[in-house]
Design a protein around this motif. Structure first.
Motif, PDB file in Angstrom:
ATOM      1  N   VAL A   1       0.298   9.770   1.018  1.00  8.37           N
ATOM      2  CA  VAL A   1       0.642  10.382   2.301  1.00  8.37           C
ATOM      3  C   VAL A   1       0.888  11.902   2.076  1.00  8.37           C
ATOM      4  N   THR A   2       1.568  12.249   1.406  1.00  6.58           N
ATOM      5  CA  THR A   2       2.359  13.706   1.504  1.00  6.58           C
ATOM      6  C   THR A   2       1.330  14.555   0.900  1.00  6.58           C
ATOM      7  N   ASP A   3       0.728  14.467  -0.524  1.00  7.39           N
ATOM      8  CA  ASP A   3       0.242  15.269  -1.192  1.00  7.39           C
ATOM      9  C   ASP A   3      -1.075  15.676  -0.594  1.00  7.39           C
ATOM     10  N   ASP A   4      -1.917  14.786  -0.339  1.00  4.64           N
ATOM     11  CA  ASP A   4      -3.425  15.272  -0.043  1.00  4.64           C
ATOM     12  C   ASP A   4      -3.231  15.751   1.449  1.00  4.64           C
ATOM     13  N   GLU A   5      -2.398  15.202   2.267  1.00  6.88           N
ATOM     14  CA  GLU A   5      -2.311  15.761   3.859  1.00  6.88           C
ATOM     15  C   GLU A   5      -1.955  17.197   3.508  1.00  6.88           C
ATOM     16  N   PHE A   6      -0.904  17.529   2.772  1.00  5.30           N
ATOM     17  CA  PHE A   6      -0.588  19.232   2.374  1.00  5.30           C
ATOM     18  C   PHE A   6      -1.835  19.816   2.026  1.00  5.30           C
ATOM     19  N   ARG A   7      -2.418  19.408   1.170  1.00  8.74           N
ATOM     20  CA  ARG A   7      -3.508  20.292   0.680  1.00  8.74           C
ATOM     21  C   ARG A   7      -4.566  20.293   1.341  1.00  8.74           C
ATOM     22  N   GLN A   8      -4.914  19.084   2.395  1.00 10.45           N
ATOM     23  CA  GLN A   8      -6.044  19.393   3.255  1.00 10.45           C
ATOM     24  C   GLN A   8      -5.702  20.292   4.554  1.00 10.45           C
TER      25      GLN A   8
ATOM     26  N   ALA B   1       0.974  -1.086  -0.008  1.00  9.73           N
ATOM     27  CA  ALA B   1       0.058   0.167  -0.160  1.00  9.73           C
ATOM     28  C   ALA B   1       0.927   1.227  -0.132  1.00  9.73           C
ATOM     29  N   ARG B   2       1.986   0.978   0.542  1.00  7.56           N
ATOM     30  CA  ARG B   2       2.955   2.455   0.484  1.00  7.56           C
ATOM     31  C   ARG B   2       3.630   2.280  -0.825  1.00  7.56           C
ATOM     32  N   SER B   3       3.580   1.775  -1.850  1.00  2.97           N
ATOM     33  CA  SER B   3       3.651   1.771  -3.069  1.00  2.97           C
ATOM     34  C   SER B   3       5.280   1.939  -3.046  1.00  2.97           C
ATOM     35  N   SER B   4       6.054   1.379  -2.424  1.00  6.47           N
ATOM     36  CA  SER B   4       7.492   1.223  -2.729  1.00  6.47           C
ATOM     37  C   SER B   4       8.467   2.333  -2.922  1.00  6.47           C
ATOM     38  N   SER B   5       7.804   3.556  -2.707  1.00  7.10           N
ATOM     39  CA  SER B   5       8.560   4.554  -2.784  1.00  7.10           C
ATOM     40  C   SER B   5       9.380   5.055  -1.261  1.00  7.10           C
TER      41      SER B   5
ATOM     42  N   ASP C   1      18.471  11.978   9.421  1.00 10.79           N
ATOM     43  CA  ASP C   1      17.242  12.672   9.013  1.00 10.79           C
ATOM     44  C   ASP C   1      16.420  11.773   8.580  1.00 10.79           C
ATOM     45  N   TYR C   2      16.765  10.920   7.389  1.00  6.35           N
ATOM     46  CA  TYR C   2      16.051  10.133   6.434  1.00  6.35           C
ATOM     47  C   TYR C   2      15.351   8.805   7.372  1.00  6.35           C
ATOM     48  N   LEU C   3      16.129   8.606   8.244  1.00 10.33           N
ATOM     49  CA  LEU C   3      15.605   7.586   9.324  1.00 10.33           C
ATOM     50  C   LEU C   3      14.347   8.068  10.129  1.00 10.33           C
ATOM     51  N   ILE C   4      14.535   9.255  10.467  1.00  7.63           N
ATOM     52  CA  ILE C   4      13.279   9.882  11.245  1.00  7.63           C
ATOM     53  C   ILE C   4      12.078   9.880  10.221  1.00  7.63           C
ATOM     54  N   ARG C   5      12.504  10.421   8.924  1.00  9.64           N
ATOM     55  CA  ARG C   5      11.170  10.211   8.081  1.00  9.64           C
ATOM     56  C   ARG C   5      10.748   9.069   7.688  1.00  9.64           C
ATOM     57  N   GLU C   6      11.407   8.057   7.494  1.00 11.68           N
ATOM     58  CA  GLU C   6      11.050   6.688   7.291  1.00 11.68           C
ATOM     59  C   GLU C   6      10.232   6.272   8.508  1.00 11.68           C
ATOM     60  N   THR C   7      10.705   6.713   9.820  1.00 20.58           N
ATOM     61  CA  THR C   7      10.033   6.137  10.971  1.00 20.58           C
ATOM     62  C   THR C   7       8.494   6.831  11.024  1.00 20.58           C
ATOM     63  N   LEU C   8       8.630   7.947  10.604  1.00 22.17           N
ATOM     64  CA  LEU C   8       6.989   8.834  10.703  1.00 22.17           C
ATOM     65  C   LEU C   8       6.184   7.926   9.709  1.00 22.17           C
ATOM     66  N   ASP C   9       6.612   7.654   8.727  1.00 21.30           N
ATOM     67  CA  ASP C   9       5.831   7.149   7.671  1.00 21.30           C
ATOM     68  C   ASP C   9       5.573   5.831   7.966  1.00 21.30           C
ATOM     69  N   TYR C  10       6.418   5.093   8.572  1.00 23.55           N
ATOM     70  CA  TYR C  10       6.072   3.599   9.040  1.00 23.55           C
ATOM     71  C   TYR C  10       5.056   3.413  10.224  1.00 23.55           C
ATOM     72  N   ILE C  11       5.237   4.656  11.111  1.00 23.15           N
ATOM     73  CA  ILE C  11       4.306   4.676  12.350  1.00 23.15           C
ATOM     74  C   ILE C  11       2.906   4.682  11.632  1.00 23.15           C
ATOM     75  N   VAL C  12       2.684   5.758  10.579  1.00 20.93           N
ATOM     76  CA  VAL C  12       1.370   5.953  10.184  1.00 20.93           C
ATOM     77  C   VAL C  12       0.893   4.583   9.650  1.00 20.93           C
ATOM     78  N   TYR C  13       1.586   3.876   8.626  1.00 23.84           N
ATOM     79  CA  TYR C  13       1.100   2.760   8.203  1.00 23.84           C
ATOM     80  C   TYR C  13       1.034   1.528   9.155  1.00 23.84           C
ATOM     81  N   LEU C  14       1.613   1.590  10.051  1.00 28.74           N
ATOM     82  CA  LEU C  14       1.555   0.617  11.065  1.00 28.74           C
ATOM     83  C   LEU C  14       0.392   0.648  11.819  1.00 28.74           C
ATOM     84  N   ARG C  15      -0.024   1.869  12.294  1.00 24.79           N
ATOM     85  CA  ARG C  15      -1.124   2.458  13.076  1.00 24.79           C
ATOM     86  C   ARG C  15      -2.276   1.890  12.030  1.00 24.79           C
TER      87      ARG C  15
END
Lengths: 164, 306
Positions: B16-23, A50-54, A126-140
């Motif tokens: 994740v990013t784009d829509d959140e920003f917009r909203q 769901a996170r689309s591998s980016s 820096d990137y580690l924290i960004r990844e963690t942020l993203d990961y937490i959202v999807y984990l939740r």
């Protein structure tokens, strides 16, 4: 309309796909543990998909799950692409060895790196924290969806059993 | 592998990013406590989106300089490339917000900032009451917002010092009190500031983390949170396995009931219809799987099963 709902929807979509695939490709394991592993595996793959591998963590999760489902055709197909990417990085890491850190922040970042899938491959904090942020959202999102499904299941479980 | 490439353009699958920003930009109430950055929040959506995306820098820079007034030095990209060699896009972003950040920091040093920052927090925290109850959504929006803000701050010192470097033949960099003026330490400081900014974002995402000071403790909380979430996934999957005799749950009924709970009262007719329809459409193509045929096979299989 909120993006968190969209995250959950994406996750559900992918999860149903992976569950079906997993179910078709495996003889029904009767063991609870095996079933649990299958569910967890499928939901992990779904979450990463769901996170689309980016993100790094999604790719790492997919490649990590690939080792567990080596025989399953879906996994092999799906993971081929992601796994090749991660393989090179893992090799370089293993060559460098482990460095244990004693001081607080350093130790905790290494711990975090081990928790987040693919975190060990990220050098920049820096990137580690960004990844963690993203990961937490999807984990939740994953936890929320599974909790809802479990709640529904406990209610409708008896009905489906009776029908069967 | 270029990690930074992954954070640039987003696909539709990872929303994740784009829509959140917009909203975020549309729903955030305007802040009038001064400071050019808060003025940025009142900007129309398109302009703000330009700043957020890695769009062309010229137009947005014009906007920023318009906003910030004429006592701000323009961002110095050549100097920036010295210290941020990794990503020129991030650089652009930082450069763009450096002008705003100089103003912002000026306000922060003064006495009336607590009110402005408190208003900012109050304005953003008022969101959950308006929109749906998922705090994660709000927090991640808020996070990305503050991320931009703090990113601007990080290059503030560099622009100040770079301005002075341009005027004098020697490298006379006026640094803050008690801090080294090395190029390296400047870069280090900037990097640390960025990391601290991100830590603040994480603080908001992880519940109960706001009162903690210090990076190590915040990291502790984050680690605990991630661990607890992972453990919850384990337990829930065990629970699901125990309830169902087979791994293939009765997903139709679950979907129907879930769509209700997901939409949380804001039950759109079209979204429900969409949910009902999508199991039988061709599945949306995930990024990693370019196997159209396989997915078609599985969708046929699903149709046969259900």
């Amino acid at each position: 309309m909120s993006s968190y709902n969209m995250v959950k929807q994406e996750f559900i979509k992918k999860w149903i796909t992976t569950l079906h695939i997993l179910d078709c490709s495996v003889e029904h394991p009767l063991n609870v543990t095996e079933r649990k592993n299958a569910i967890k595996l499928s939901s992990d793959i779904a979450m990463a998909a769901a996170r689309s591998s980016s993100t790094v963590w999604s790719r790492a999760l997919i490649s990590r799950s690939g080792n567990k489902t080596a025989n399953k055709p879906m996994a092999r197909r799906v993971l081929k692409k992601a796994r090749n990417r991660m393989k090179n990085r893992c090799l370089t890491l293993r060559r460098n060895g482990n460095f244990t850190a004693k001081s607080g922040v350093r130790r905790r970042t290494e711990l975090l790196k081990r928790l987040v899938p693919g975190g060990e491959l990220i050098e920049n904090k820096d990137y580690l924290i960004r990844e963690t942020l993203d990961y937490i959202v999807y984990l939740r999102a994953q936890v929320d969806v599974m909790r809802t499904v479990a709640a529904v299941d406990s209610v409708t479980g008896n009905l489906t059993n009776d029908n069967n | 592998m270029d990690l930074t490439g992954g954070f640039g353009p987003r696909s539709g699958v990872g929303p994740v990013t784009d829509d959140e920003f917009r909203q975020l930009v549309t729903t955030m109430p305007p802040e009038n406590t001064g400071g050019s950055f808060t003025a940025l929040l009142e900007m129309p959506v398109t302009q703000a989106m330009e700043l957020l995306h890695f769009a062309d820098s010229s137009s947005s820079q014009a906007n920023i300089t318009k906003l910030a007034g004429d006592n701000i030095a323009p961002p110095h990209d050549p100097f920036g490339t010295l210290t941020f060699p990794s990503n020129s896009l991030l650089l652009d972003r930082a450069a763009r917000f450096s002008v705003i950040a100089t103003e912002q920091n000026g306000y922060i040093s003064s006495a009336d900032t607590p009110s402005s920052s408190a208003n900012l927090d109050g304005g953003v925290k008022a969101e959950p009451s308006e929109t749906d109850s998922f705090s994660e959504n709000q927090n991640s929006k808020h996070n990305k917002r503050k991320e931009r803000e703090k990113k601007g701050k990080s290059s503030m010192k560099k622009t100040k010092s770079s301005v002075e470097e341009d005027k004098l033949p020697y490298v006379h960099v006026r640094a803050r009190r008690g801090q080294a003026t090395d190029n390296h330490s400047l870069a280090e400081r900037a990097r640390r500031e960025k990391i601290n900014a991100r830590m603040k974002l994480l603080q908001e995402l992880v519940p109960g983390c706001d009162k903690i000071q210090g990076t190590a403790l915040v990291l502790d909380e984050i680690i605990n949170h991630v661990q607890s979430l992972q453990r919850q996934v384990e337990m829930l999957s065990m629970r699901l396995a125990a309830v169902n005799p087979r791994t293939d749950f009765n997903l139709d009924t679950i979907l129907a009931s879930e769509s209700g709970s997901l939409m949380d009262g804001t039950f759109n007719g079209e979204s429900y219809h969409q949910l009902q329809q999508w199991p039988y459409d061709g599945y949306h193509q995930p990024e990693w799987g370019r196997e159209e045929d396989h997915h078609q096979d599985f969708s046929n299989q699903v149709k046969m099963e259900l």
